[in-house]
Design an enzyme around this catalytic site. Structure first.
Site, PDB file in Angstrom:
ATOM      1  N   ASP A 160       0.834  -1.204   0.000  1.00  0.00           N
ATOM      2  CA  ASP A 160       0.000   0.000   0.000  1.00  0.00           C
ATOM      3  C   ASP A 160       0.868   1.254   0.000  1.00  0.00           C
ATOM      4  OD1 ASP A 160      -2.212  -1.645   0.169  1.00  0.00           O
ATOM      5  OD2 ASP A 160      -2.371  -1.455   2.346  1.00  0.00           O
ATOM      6  N   ASP A 166      -5.478   2.644   1.511  1.00  0.00           N
ATOM      7  CA  ASP A 166      -6.299   1.631   2.185  1.00  0.00           C
ATOM      8  C   ASP A 166      -6.562   1.988   3.639  1.00  0.00           C
ATOM      9  OD1 ASP A 166      -6.305   0.210  -0.130  1.00  0.00           O
ATOM     10  OD2 ASP A 166      -5.421  -1.610   0.690  1.00  0.00           O
ATOM     11  N   ARG A 188     -11.737  -0.249  -7.372  1.00  0.00           N
ATOM     12  CA  ARG A 188     -11.612   0.300  -6.014  1.00  0.00           C
ATOM     13  C   ARG A 188     -11.292   1.798  -6.042  1.00  0.00           C
ATOM     14  NH1 ARG A 188      -8.352  -4.374  -2.518  1.00  0.00           N
ATOM     15  NH2 ARG A 188      -9.639  -6.125  -3.219  1.00  0.00           N
TER      16      ARG A 188
END
Length: 518
Positions: free
Chosen positions: A161, A194, A243
């Protein structure tokens, strides 16, 4: 006096040694934590000010960033870390100290608060190195680029991430950043932005997310619904598979963003999530809004969006796009003020303001870029004043509306259950998986509540320290105080009401969470 002077000299010399070894440059005068002020949900829950009022430190390596955190008087001492240059694995080492918990190969903002990281000068680039925020609060990240962070291959950082948040994170403002990868999961990359495991009150603004398989998620699985109150505005999502973002549970406010070249799916509201989608511009993309890859539906309220050359799939199985003519299927109230640009000008205004090294310009709400001045004085917290709760000898009247309702919460201790707080049995209880956590009562339709009664299990009386009562639909704080018992507040129509324990003197055990109309 001579001994004190000697000790001071020794401390200065020691600090100079750290500076020489790590690349830290200290600036003693105080300065604003960042340019502009937080927006969106980051303004709630007391607001997000980062390191405002603290010492300013210049860092040119990842080790220097860690050293700045570790050299503070405490883990909550405010600090502004101005970053310039390239931060990578070669210059990011673990630094130890009482006020930090760092690790090599990742910028670790763990178990800390009141920190600003801001790119200055020629810019700051975190190259193949992610920023990890865990068990932290009141964090600002501004004007930096994070690129090519991998979870597989070499080198790896932060689970792949670019910026990742987890485990009790509160109040984070990420602004004017550029987050980018060079491919999808098969190339070793994961999400750009995230949030999971109880992360709340976050804003991502004026940023670019591009060239990735995954833009970002809120909630790591269908059961991870403890996250939410997240705002995404004036961002550009470009060349991303899916996403943008994925929402599992919670509330997301998504406005004035430009989505272009989204390949598979865009805003994926699922597992009970509720998204308010205002005045965005969707362009040359596929299935930009809906519920995808699950049979657990999410919801959306749409207002003023532009859909330009969008390809919509047919509804089938776990593919449930909102288009080709998106309609609202829920209503989401927003507790903060904001100015909406017209969707027609979003591509232009986002192109002129978003990303790192763009002058930190923002929109004035009339499609015109503005350069903000220094941060204004800290706004008044939105929480009501903390006062002791009412005496438990003043019981509510009427029917306990928790009986027959639903319940959920943050992670629970082994052997306890969310349902035990609404079963009328004082011998069963819920405990958080730690010293703090939250438990909620929920209904299928709006229900008016003006009092709750928190009843602790035998042997745990007095364990609950400070608390807040939240309208889970809007994030508004209805009451705050200390201890269990009867808590009153103005009558409020809610579908879900949360009791959040923010401190404790022992393991909390809530036997009954009663709710009353009066």
């Amino acid at each position: 006096m001579r001994r004190i002077a000697s000790l001071r000299l020794y401390a200065v010399l020691a600090l100079m040694a750290v500076v020489a070894a790590t690349g830290v440059v200290l600036s003693m005068p105080k300065a604003s934590a960042a340019t502009g002020s937080a927006t969106g949900y980051a303004t709630q829950n007391g607001g997000t000010t980062g390191g405002a009022g603290g010492q300013t430190v210049r860092a040119t390596t990842g080790t220097a960033i860690h050293a700045a955190l570790c050299n503070r008087a405490s883990s909550s001492t405010p600090i502004i870390i101005q970053v310039e240059g390239t931060i990578n694995h070669g210059n990011t080492s673990k630094v130890s100290g009482d006020s930090c918990n760092t690790a090599a190969g990742v910028i670790e903002l763990k178990q800390i608060s009141n920190v600003t990281i801001v790119g200055v000068g020629r810019g700051a680039t975190f190259d193949q190195l992610g920023i990890h925020i865990r068990e932290a609060s009141n964090i600002i990240i501004q004007n930096v680029t994070v690129r090519n962070v991998k979870k597989s291959g070499s080198p790896t950082s932060n689970g792949g991430d670019a910026i990742g948040m987890e485990s009790g994170v509160r109040n984070v403002w990420v602004d004017h950043v550029t987050l980018e990868a060079s491919g999808g999961e098969s190339e070793g990359f994961d999400g750009l932005f995230d949030m999971k495991n109880d992360t709340q009150y976050v804003t991502l603004s004026y940023s670019i997310l591009r060239n990735s398989g995954r833009g970002g998620l809120v909630g790591s699985s269908e059961s991870d619904r403890s996250n939410g109150f997240v705002t995404f505005h004036h961002n550009r999502y470009e060349n991303i598979d899916s996403r943008t973002p994925l929402l599992r549970g919670g509330i997301g406010h998504i406005y004035n963003n430009h989505f272009v070249d989204i390949h598979d799916s865009g805003i994926n509201s699922r597992a009970g999530a509720r998204a308010r989608v205002d005045n965005n511009y969707f362009e040359d993309s596929k299935d930009v809004l809906g519920t995808f890859y699950t049979d657990q539906a999410g919801y959306w309220q749409v207002n003023g969006n532009t859909f330009d050359n969008i390809r919509w799939s047919s509804r089938s199985g776990d593919t449930n796009p909102a288009g080709p003519n998106p309609q609202s299927n829920t209503s989401v109230s927003i507790p903060y003020s904001y100015n909406l640009d017209s969707a027609a000008c979003v591509p232009d205004i986002v192109n002129r303001t978003a990303g790192a090294n763009t002058g930190l310009r923002v929109s004035d709400g009339n499609c015109t870029p503005q350069t903000p001045g220094p941060t204004e004085p800290e706004p008044e917290p939105t929480d009501p004043p903390t006062e002791p709760g009412p005496e438990p000898t003043d019981p509510p009247t009427g029917t306990n509306l928790s009986i027959g309702a639903g319940s959920d919460g943050s992670s629970k201790a082994s052997g306890t259950s969310y349902g035990d707080v609404r079963d009328g049995d004082m011998s069963t209880y819920w405990s958080p998986n730690g010293s703090t956590g939250s438990i909620s009562i929920k209904w299928g339709s709006a229900t008016t509540i003006s009092k709750i009664n928190i009843r602790e299990a035998a042997g745990a009386t007095g364990n609950i320290g400070s608390y807040r009562v939240l309208d889970a639909d809007t994030g508004a704080v209805l009451a705050s105080g200390n201890g269990a018992g009867v808590i009153s507040f103005p009558a409020t129509s809610v579908r879900k009401i949360t009791f959040q324990i923010t401190s404790s003197s022992g393991t909390p055990r809530i036997a009954e969470y009663e709710t009353y109309a009066r």
